[in-house]
Design an enzyme around this catalytic site. Structure first.
Site, mmCIF file in Angstrom:
data_model
loop_
_atom_site.group_PDB
_atom_site.id
_atom_site.type_symbol
_atom_site.label_atom_id
_atom_site.label_comp_id
_atom_site.label_asym_id
_atom_site.label_seq_id
_atom_site.Cartn_x
_atom_site.Cartn_y
_atom_site.Cartn_z
ATOM 1 C CE LYS A 139 -0.282 -0.205 5.040
ATOM 2 N NZ LYS A 139 -1.108 -0.639 6.190
ATOM 3 N NE ARG A 178 -6.662 0.584 11.684
ATOM 4 C CZ ARG A 178 -5.406 0.567 11.251
ATOM 5 N NH1 ARG A 178 -4.511 1.416 11.765
ATOM 6 N NH2 ARG A 178 -5.009 -0.285 10.326
ATOM 7 C CE1 TYR A 203 13.632 31.421 3.251
ATOM 8 C CE2 TYR A 203 12.958 29.130 3.503
ATOM 9 C CZ TYR A 203 13.157 30.236 2.701
ATOM 10 O OH TYR A 203 12.885 30.161 1.377
ATOM 11 C CG MET A 260 8.985 23.238 -0.741
ATOM 12 S SD MET A 260 7.945 24.256 -1.803
ATOM 13 C CE MET A 260 7.051 25.237 -0.611
HETATM 14 C C1 LIG Z 1 -0.383 -1.666 6.845
HETATM 15 C C2 LIG Z 1 -1.009 -2.914 7.260
HETATM 16 C C3 LIG Z 1 -0.249 -4.078 7.432
HETATM 17 C C4 LIG Z 1 1.256 -4.095 7.384
HETATM 18 O O1 LIG Z 1 1.764 -3.667 8.604
HETATM 19 P P1 LIG Z 1 3.337 -3.609 8.892
HETATM 20 O O2 LIG Z 1 3.439 -3.184 10.301
HETATM 21 O O3 LIG Z 1 3.867 -2.576 7.960
HETATM 22 O O4 LIG Z 1 3.880 -4.955 8.611
HETATM 23 C C5 LIG Z 1 -0.916 -5.254 7.695
HETATM 24 N N1 LIG Z 1 -2.256 -5.283 7.808
HETATM 25 C C6 LIG Z 1 -3.017 -4.188 7.689
HETATM 26 C C7 LIG Z 1 -4.496 -4.291 7.840
HETATM 27 C C8 LIG Z 1 -2.426 -2.958 7.430
HETATM 28 O O5 LIG Z 1 -3.192 -1.862 7.329
#
Ligand SMILES: *Cc1c(COP(=O)(O)O)cnc(C)c1O
Length: 373
Positions: free
Chosen positions: A38, A135, A265, A313
């Site tokens: 992801k 969640r 800055y 930036m």
């Molecule tokens: C992001 C995520 C993972 C991976 O978690 P890591 O700690 O990066 O291994 C696994 N399951 C879900 C549902 C996630 O959102």
């Protein structure tokens, strides 16, 4: 070391490290690996991370949302693919059409998945159980109803239940064991409703390593793929993992200045003696956290320096004293610390955050290039 001419900044991504990290975690856990790519592969590039993880033996790819999954399909990823966070009212038809498995967090999503079944192709689903993270996930009070409906829809060929899953809070091993126990109750209840899916998965990288009883034959590995440790007190090297990303820039300007010179800055930093300042062309637009101003580490020619003054930036300055530094020298913000450069963890500490955020937020302006450091 010198950077190639014309290169201002880049993130080197060592795909062999990703493949090797998967091999290592497969051996360590004995479990099937769902490789989580992801958020553009935690900043490393989702497609290259998926390809490398599959080469290392991952069985399945996980992403957060359907658009990420469809992009991987368009790029030719054929492995089983799984997405679990959906926009309200998202149409599941395209996901089913492209063989994307859906995480299901309530009855409505289950019904919509069933409605998206195509001819004799059922919607493949993983039912997500809420076990304490607060969640998404099916609420325990709804488990029985959703399981029996899923079993009915499976019998008539509308859905195929591939897995049951949940996600842990990493609060403590005891909290995670309590969530695992709730999950096991869900697994028993699902079986009583006629659901015995081939996969059960609850562990992400942390639990896959620290809580063997959570492996359940299948684990979802995100941060571990990229060679970053999810533990406060254990480094990637301690875990046998190799960092896959090196973020570096080419020293863009060098200036000799007298004592008392203000830098960047707001003049938060002033030189104390005659010294040399080097300009590094990475800034907060590139994901270098401004919060690490005055604190972030940089390695140039084998020596470690600290950001002088504010991160802007596009750039920041380091005070390199009397050490020889020239325009075009390589400045490494982070990479594999066993090679003597700072780690993503060092930047996370400097910015009061976690290394997940450091690698994931490397900006779109930074070209990714495959290669070892
Ligand atoms: C992001 C995520 C993972 C991976 O978690 P890591 O700690 O990066 O291994 C696994 N399951 C879900 C549902 C996630 O959102």
């Amino acid at each position: 070391m010198r950077m190639a001419p014309g290169v201002l900044r880049e993130a080197l991504v060592d795909v062999d490290a990703i493949a090797e990290n998967v091999r290592h975690l497969r051996r360590l856990t004995g479990a099937e690996i769902i490789a989580v790519v992801k958020a553009d592969g935690y900043g490393h590039g989702a497609h290259r991370a998926a390809v490398a993880a599959l080469r290392g033996g991952a069985a399945r790819i996980g992403v957060s949302d359907i658009d990420e999954a469809l992009a991987l399909r368009r790029q030719g990823v054929r492995a089983p693919l799984f997405a679990w966070l959906h926009a309200p009212g998202a149409s599941f038809a395209e996901a089913v059409h492209h063989d994307v498995e859906l995480g299901i967090s309530d009855l409505d999503q289950l019904l919509r998945a069933g409605a998206a079944a195509e001819g004799d192709r059922p919607a493949a689903v993983h039912l997500k159980l809420e076990t304490g993270l607060s969640r998404n996930g099916i609420a325990p009070a709804d488990w029985a109803q959703v399981f029996s409906e899923a079993a009915r829809m499976q019998r008539i060929g509308r859905v195929r239940v591939v897995g049951l899953f949940s996600h842990l809070s990493n609060t403590s091993l005891d909290d995670d064991r309590a969530a695992l126990a709730r999950f096991e109750e869900g697994v028993v209840l699902a079986a009583a409703n006629g659901l015995n899916p081939p996969l059960r998965h609850i562990a992400a990288t942390h639990a896959a390593i620290a809580l063997p009883e959570a492996r359940l034959g299948c684990v979802r590995i995100g941060i571990g793929l990229y060679g970053v440790s999810p533990f406060d007190d254990r480094s990637a090297a301690d875990l046998g993992l190799r960092p896959a990303m090196t973020l570096r820039g080419s020293v863009a300007a060098v200036r000799r200045v007298p004592a008392g010179t203000g830098v960047s800055y707001g003049y938060d930093y002033r030189t104390e003696v005659d010294t040399t300042l080097a300009l590094i062309p990475l800034g907060y637009a590139d994901g270098v956290p401004r919060h690490a101003s005055g604190r972030g580490p940089v390695s140039i020619n084998g020596r470690r320096f600290t950001v002088a003054g504010r991160i802007a930036m596009d750039q920041f300055v380091v005070d390199v004293g009397d050490h020889p530094v020239a325009v075009g020298d390589e400045a490494v913000l982070f990479g594999d610390p066993t090679l003597g450069v700072p780690s993503a963890r060092d930047w996370a500490d400097a910015a009061d955050t976690i290394d997940y955020e450091i690698v994931t937020r490397v900006g779109a302006r930074v070209p990714r290039r495959e290669g070892g450091s």
